[in-house]
Scaffold this active site. Structure first.
Site, PDB file in Angstrom:
ATOM      1  CG  HIS A  79      10.753   6.438   9.524  1.00 18.58           C
ATOM      2  ND1 HIS A  79      11.203   7.315   8.926  1.00 18.58           N
ATOM      3  CD2 HIS A  79      10.142   5.506   8.918  1.00 18.58           C
ATOM      4  CE1 HIS A  79      10.650   7.371   7.687  1.00 18.58           C
ATOM      5  NE2 HIS A  79      10.214   5.990   7.629  1.00 18.58           N
TER       6      HIS A  79
ATOM      7  CD  GLU B  92       0.436   4.341   4.434  1.00 20.53           C
ATOM      8  OE1 GLU B  92      -0.485   5.044   5.090  1.00 20.53           O
ATOM      9  OE2 GLU B  92       1.577   4.826   4.553  1.00 20.53           O
TER      10      GLU B  92
ATOM     11  CG  ASP C 146      -0.123  -0.199   2.467  1.00 21.96           C
ATOM     12  OD1 ASP C 146       1.220  -0.023   2.616  1.00 21.96           O
ATOM     13  OD2 ASP C 146      -0.729  -0.620   3.313  1.00 21.96           O
TER      14      ASP C 146
ATOM     15  CD  GLU D  38       1.276  -6.853   3.335  1.00 24.30           C
ATOM     16  OE1 GLU D  38       2.121  -7.692   3.604  1.00 24.30           O
ATOM     17  OE2 GLU D  38       0.965  -5.671   3.350  1.00 24.30           O
TER      18      GLU D  38
ATOM     19  CG  HIS E 275       6.581   4.260  10.100  1.00 22.30           C
ATOM     20  ND1 HIS E 275       6.289   3.166  10.810  1.00 22.30           N
ATOM     21  CD2 HIS E 275       6.112   4.402   9.123  1.00 22.30           C
ATOM     22  CE1 HIS E 275       5.630   2.484   9.997  1.00 22.30           C
ATOM     23  NE2 HIS E 275       5.709   3.085   8.695  1.00 22.30           N
TER      24      HIS E 275
ATOM     25  NE  ARG F 162       3.117  11.137   4.316  1.00 21.25           N
ATOM     26  CZ  ARG F 162       4.292  10.325   3.836  1.00 21.25           C
ATOM     27  NH1 ARG F 162       4.313   9.261   4.283  1.00 21.25           N
ATOM     28  NH2 ARG F 162       5.069  11.016   3.065  1.00 21.25           N
TER      29      ARG F 162
END
Ligand code: UD1
Ligand code: UDP
Length: 366
Positions: A238, A132, A96, A118, A205, A207
């Site tokens: 990250h 995503e 994604d 996936e 991490h 968003r």
């Protein structure tokens, strides 16, 4: 000779696509090429090295502070040239990410078949995970073959109107990767540092968690660690500068919290297998931890990995400071609750997903 191209660009895609690259390269009658977008730089390079995969094309698109527009536009325009030069019969994308979405869109414009690895994970909330959830739904509209890791993912796709002949349940290639990385004799200086303490592995991490949610999460963790001397947190941070700054500010300067560079995948999987528990907003770690029997507090409002929640290993705790604090304390203090979550269960396959995907592709492309 049928030409199969795999396109990926971030660390988690690489971890789950490299087992498939290796499997497909063993098959006769196919010509396999790898195109990396370089959406990630160092984190991607290190996975490719760990699995010994050398890309045929590297678009190197990563820029400091890149945003979604930069990533999507750069990938979209640069893959066009690769596709016309390599002329693959099918392109495989994973999951994604922006890389996966832009690559699938390129293929749609170039009229090249797409296989989605996936496929079928859903929260049905476009804001979480962002962006995503949009990316994976959009890829499903484009892809000809959908490789779903579980029955639940398959059912999502069928409910959305995908043809049942286009959907295959294969397991998740994350489990394939895990079976090659975890070692009984693994040692590492950070684990020595943790000594006899309970090791909590932390990653963050997403968003939609940047800013206030991440601040809440970090404050909750700092409070817990300061109250418990037998707990040590290892946080491979990250590279996103926004995350780095906040992690240093809130979690820095505490003896029992170690902020490190991202760990190599072999190190990370072995840390996971030796940790007491995990705090994360990651997707892939929600697949790996159940297989290793490690309780996970998922610091998000939604998850597309419902199988791990049903099996008891994952608990969705959101991002409010009090919620993270309370659930973290409970897991440390309540042995019964801990034991119930720590029962290893693996809803994501038997470690042979790449073989299954390769079998199906070779059969379809005869
Ligand atoms: C991306 C994926 C996300 C996945 C995550 C895995 C999208 C929209 N999101 O998010 O689904 O969970 O990767 O980690 O595709 N950076 C570096 N060095 C690196 C990698 C990143 O400095 O090796 C910096 C970038 O320049 C950028 C920031 O980190 O400023 C974020 O990277 P980006 O690829 O935009 O998104 P991720 O948050 O990593
Ligand atoms: N991982 C790693 N090193 C780290 C942190 C994570 O190799 O320091 C691996 C982890 O085992 C998993 C994947 O990276 O396979 C998850 O990546 P991430 O959380 O960045 O992305 P997501 O899965 O959320 O898309």
């Amino acid at each position: 000779m049928k030409k199969i191209m795999l396109i990926f660009g971030t660390r988690p895609e690489a971890i789950k696509m490299c087992p498939l690259v290796r499997e497909l390269r063993c098959r006769e009658g196919t010509e396999v090429s790898v195109c990396v977008t370089g959406q990630h730089r160092d984190m991607l390079k290190r996975v490719l090295e760990a699995f010994g995969v050398i890309p045929d094309y590297d678009l190197s698109i990563m820029r400091e502070g890149q945003d979604l527009f930069d990533i999507t536009v750069n990938i979209l325009s640069r893959i066009k040239t690769v596709l016309s030069e390599a002329a693959p019969d099918i392109v495989l994308v994973h999951g994604d990410t922006s890389t996966a979405f832009a690559a699938a869109l390129d293929c749609f414009y170039a009229r090249i078949d797409v296989g989605h690895i996936e496929a079928g994970l859903r929260t049905y909330d476009l804001a979480s995970p962002y962006p995503e959830e949009f990316n994976r739904q959009a890829i499903s509209v484009i892809s000809k073959y959908n490789f779903a890791p579980t029955e639940a993912a398959r059912n999502n796709l069928l409910r959305e109107g995908r043809e049942s002949e286009s959907v295959f349940v294969t397991g998740n290639t994350a489990i394939d990767a895990l079976s090659t990385t975890v070692r009984a004799d693994f040692r590492h200086p950070l684990l020595e540092w943790a000594g006899g303490s309970r090791v909590v592995l932390l990653t963050a991490h997403r968003r939609e968690n940047l800013g206030e949610p991440m601040r809440n999460i970090f404050h909750a963790i700092r409070r817990v660690v300061e109250q418990r001397s037998d707990v040590r947190v290892i946080y491979p941070v990250h590279p996103n500068p926004e995350i780095r700054a906040m992690a240093r500010q809130i979690l820095g300067g505490c003896d029992r919290i170690r902020l490190s560079e991202p760990l190599d995948v072999i190190d990370f999987h072995n840390f996971l297998s030796r940790s007491f528990m995990v705090l994360t907003d990651s997707g892939g770690i929600q697949e790996e931890a159940p297989a290793l029997g490690k309780p996970v507090l998922v610091m998000r409002d939604t998850t597309e990995r419902g199988e791990g929640v049903s099996s008891g290993t994952l608990k969705l705790v959101g991002t409010a400071e009090e919620s993270v604090y309370r659930h973290f304390c409970r897991l440390l203090d309540n042995a019964e609750e801990y034991d119930a979550m720590a029962r290893a269960s693996n809803p994501y396959g038997d470690g042979h997903a790449a073989e299954r995907i390769a079998d199906i592709l070779c059969d379809k492309m005869k």
